[in-house]
Design a protein around this motif. Structure first.
Motif, PDB file in Angstrom:
ATOM      1  N   VAL A 277       0.859  -1.181   0.000  1.00 53.55           N
ATOM      2  CA  VAL A 277       0.000   0.000   0.000  1.00 53.55           C
ATOM      3  C   VAL A 277       0.893   1.228   0.000  1.00 53.55           C
ATOM      4  N   ALA A 278       0.667   2.148  -0.952  1.00 51.84           N
ATOM      5  CA  ALA A 278       1.422   3.401  -0.990  1.00 51.84           C
ATOM      6  C   ALA A 278       0.953   4.281   0.163  1.00 51.84           C
ATOM      7  N   ALA A 279       1.905   4.892   0.865  1.00 51.52           N
ATOM      8  CA  ALA A 279       1.569   5.675   2.050  1.00 51.52           C
ATOM      9  C   ALA A 279       2.531   6.842   2.212  1.00 51.52           C
ATOM     10  N   MET A 280       2.220   7.685   3.177  1.00 49.47           N
ATOM     11  CA  MET A 280       3.122   8.747   3.616  1.00 49.47           C
ATOM     12  C   MET A 280       3.240   8.624   5.122  1.00 49.47           C
ATOM     13  N   VAL A 281       4.471   8.688   5.631  1.00 53.50           N
ATOM     14  CA  VAL A 281       4.671   8.737   7.074  1.00 53.50           C
ATOM     15  C   VAL A 281       4.234  10.125   7.518  1.00 53.50           C
ATOM     16  N   ILE A 282       3.462  10.184   8.604  1.00 50.86           N
ATOM     17  CA  ILE A 282       3.010  11.466   9.144  1.00 50.86           C
ATOM     18  C   ILE A 282       3.968  11.930  10.235  1.00 50.86           C
ATOM     19  N   ASP A 283       4.149  11.068  11.234  1.00 48.70           N
ATOM     20  CA  ASP A 283       5.024  11.410  12.346  1.00 48.70           C
ATOM     21  C   ASP A 283       5.437  10.148  13.095  1.00 48.70           C
ATOM     22  N   VAL A 284       6.412  10.329  13.973  1.00 47.15           N
ATOM     23  CA  VAL A 284       6.937   9.208  14.761  1.00 47.15           C
ATOM     24  C   VAL A 284       7.161   9.681  16.193  1.00 47.15           C
ATOM     25  N   ASN A 285       7.237   8.723  17.102  1.00 45.61           N
ATOM     26  CA  ASN A 285       7.760   8.972  18.440  1.00 45.61           C
ATOM     27  C   ASN A 285       8.614   7.768  18.817  1.00 45.61           C
ATOM     28  N   ARG A 286       8.999   7.648  20.047  1.00 43.07           N
ATOM     29  CA  ARG A 286       9.897   6.552  20.445  1.00 43.07           C
ATOM     30  C   ARG A 286       9.253   5.192  20.295  1.00 43.07           C
ATOM     31  N   PHE A 287       7.923   5.133  20.315  1.00 39.85           N
ATOM     32  CA  PHE A 287       7.229   3.862  20.359  1.00 39.85           C
ATOM     33  C   PHE A 287       6.460   3.506  19.097  1.00 39.85           C
ATOM     34  N   SER A 288       6.121   4.513  18.294  1.00 37.30           N
ATOM     35  CA  SER A 288       5.207   4.242  17.182  1.00 37.30           C
ATOM     36  C   SER A 288       5.437   5.166  15.990  1.00 37.30           C
ATOM     37  N   MET A 289       4.754   4.817  14.907  1.00 39.32           N
ATOM     38  CA  MET A 289       4.796   5.586  13.667  1.00 39.32           C
ATOM     39  C   MET A 289       3.359   5.704  13.167  1.00 39.32           C
ATOM     40  N   ARG A 290       3.002   6.887  12.651  1.00 41.25           N
ATOM     41  CA  ARG A 290       1.674   7.056  12.061  1.00 41.25           C
ATOM     42  C   ARG A 290       1.818   7.257  10.564  1.00 41.25           C
ATOM     43  N   LEU A 291       0.890   6.650   9.811  1.00 41.15           N
ATOM     44  CA  LEU A 291       0.935   6.652   8.352  1.00 41.15           C
ATOM     45  C   LEU A 291      -0.409   7.087   7.790  1.00 41.15           C
ATOM     46  N   LEU A 292      -0.383   7.764   6.658  1.00 42.34           N
ATOM     47  CA  LEU A 292      -1.585   8.143   5.921  1.00 42.34           C
ATOM     48  C   LEU A 292      -1.585   7.338   4.628  1.00 42.34           C
ATOM     49  N   HIS A 293      -2.703   6.664   4.340  1.00 46.26           N
ATOM     50  CA  HIS A 293      -2.766   5.804   3.162  1.00 46.26           C
ATOM     51  C   HIS A 293      -4.205   5.637   2.719  1.00 46.26           C
ATOM     52  N   ALA A 294      -4.392   5.138   1.510  1.00 46.25           N
ATOM     53  CA  ALA A 294      -5.727   4.847   0.989  1.00 46.25           C
ATOM     54  C   ALA A 294      -6.119   3.439   1.410  1.00 46.25           C
ATOM     55  N   GLY A 295      -7.361   3.268   1.811  1.00 41.71           N
ATOM     56  CA  GLY A 295      -7.854   1.946   2.185  1.00 41.71           C
ATOM     57  C   GLY A 295      -7.489   1.563   3.600  1.00 41.71           C
ATOM     58  N   SER A 296      -8.315   0.726   4.172  1.00 38.49           N
ATOM     59  CA  SER A 296      -8.141   0.296   5.553  1.00 38.49           C
ATOM     60  C   SER A 296      -7.129  -0.846   5.650  1.00 38.49           C
ATOM     61  N   ILE A 297      -6.424  -0.896   6.776  1.00 36.59           N
ATOM     62  CA  ILE A 297      -5.497  -1.983   7.076  1.00 36.59           C
ATOM     63  C   ILE A 297      -5.970  -2.622   8.375  1.00 36.59           C
ATOM     64  N   ALA A 298      -6.022  -3.946   8.398  1.00 37.89           N
ATOM     65  CA  ALA A 298      -6.484  -4.660   9.591  1.00 37.89           C
ATOM     66  C   ALA A 298      -5.559  -4.381  10.773  1.00 37.89           C
ATOM     67  N   THR A 299      -6.170  -4.235  11.939  1.00 42.81           N
ATOM     68  CA  THR A 299      -5.382  -3.995  13.150  1.00 42.81           C
ATOM     69  C   THR A 299      -4.839  -5.311  13.701  1.00 42.81           C
ATOM     70  N   ASP A 300      -3.902  -5.175  14.615  1.00 42.08           N
ATOM     71  CA  ASP A 300      -3.249  -6.311  15.286  1.00 42.08           C
ATOM     72  C   ASP A 300      -2.520  -7.241  14.323  1.00 42.08           C
ATOM     73  N   GLN A 301      -2.027  -6.693  13.229  1.00 44.18           N
ATOM     74  CA  GLN A 301      -1.195  -7.477  12.327  1.00 44.18           C
ATOM     75  C   GLN A 301       0.160  -6.791  12.192  1.00 44.18           C
ATOM     76  N   GLU A 302       1.167  -7.588  11.911  1.00 44.67           N
ATOM     77  CA  GLU A 302       2.502  -7.044  11.689  1.00 44.67           C
ATOM     78  C   GLU A 302       2.641  -6.686  10.221  1.00 44.67           C
ATOM     79  N   VAL A 303       3.167  -5.493   9.971  1.00 40.95           N
ATOM     80  CA  VAL A 303       3.425  -5.038   8.607  1.00 40.95           C
ATOM     81  C   VAL A 303       4.872  -4.577   8.519  1.00 40.95           C
ATOM     82  N   MET A 304       5.362  -4.473   7.309  1.00 41.55           N
ATOM     83  CA  MET A 304       6.698  -3.945   7.058  1.00 41.55           C
ATOM     84  C   MET A 304       6.513  -2.588   6.378  1.00 41.55           C
ATOM     85  N   VAL A 305       7.144  -1.567   6.910  1.00 41.39           N
ATOM     86  CA  VAL A 305       7.076  -0.232   6.327  1.00 41.39           C
ATOM     87  C   VAL A 305       8.450   0.107   5.774  1.00 41.39           C
ATOM     88  N   ASN A 306       8.493   0.405   4.486  1.00 39.37           N
ATOM     89  CA  ASN A 306       9.733   0.800   3.826  1.00 39.37           C
ATOM     90  C   ASN A 306       9.628   2.270   3.481  1.00 39.37           C
TER      91      ASN A 306
END
Length: 119
Positions: free
Chosen positions: A49-78
Motif C-alpha cells: 500500500v502506498a503511504a506517507m509517514v506522518i510522524d513518529v515517536n519513540r514507540f510508534s509511527m503514524r501513516l496516511l494511506h488509501a484503504g483500511s489496514i487490519a489492526t493487530d497485524q505485523e506489517v513492514m514499512v519501507n
C-alpha cells in the motif's frame, strides 16, 4: 477536501499537512516528531500500500494511506530517503481510522517495542 484522485495513489504532502493541522487540535500528551516521507506498507498477505509517514515517536509511527489496514497485524514499512537508501520498520498496527476522502490514518507500534511490552 474532496479531491478526484486515483484510489491507489500515494497521499500528497498537502493531504498530510491537512491531517496534521486537524490532529494538532486533538493532540495527546505524547510528543511526536513530524516526519513526512513516502513509504510503502507491506501487509502480512504480501499486498503493498502506498503511504506517507506522518510522524513518529519513540514507540510508534503514524501513516496516511488509501484503504483500511487490519489492526493487530505485523506489517513492514519501507521508507524512502534522499540517499536512495531506504529504511525498513516492522510495525504492529494498533489503530486504523478514516481521515477523509478515503484516506486512513494508521498507527503502529514498532515490533520490538510491542514485544517488550507484552513480556
Amino acid at each position: 477536501m474532496t479531491v478526484d484522485r486515483n484510489p491507489f495513489s500515494r497521499p500528497t504532502v498537502d493531504s498530510v499537512r491537512d491531517v496534521l493541522s486537524e490532529e494538532k487540535k486533538h493532540s495527546d500528551s505524547n510528543p511526536r516528531t513530524e516526519l513526512i516521507v513516502p513509504a510503502g506498507i507491506t501487509t502480512n498477505r504480501g499486498n503493498t500500500v502506498a503511504a506517507m509517514v506522518i510522524d513518529v515517536n519513540r514507540f510508534s509511527m503514524r501513516l496516511l494511506h488509501a484503504g483500511s489496514i487490519a489492526t493487530d497485524q505485523e506489517v513492514m514499512v519501507n521508507t524512502a530517503s534522499d540517499a536512495m537508501l531506504g529504511y525498513s520498520y516492522r510495525l504492529i498496527i494498533k489503530d486504523c481510522r478514516l481521515a477523509f476522502d478515503g484516506l486512513f490514518i494508521s498507527e503502529g507500534l514498532f515490533a520490538e517495542r510491542a514485544q517488550e511490552q507484552s513480556d
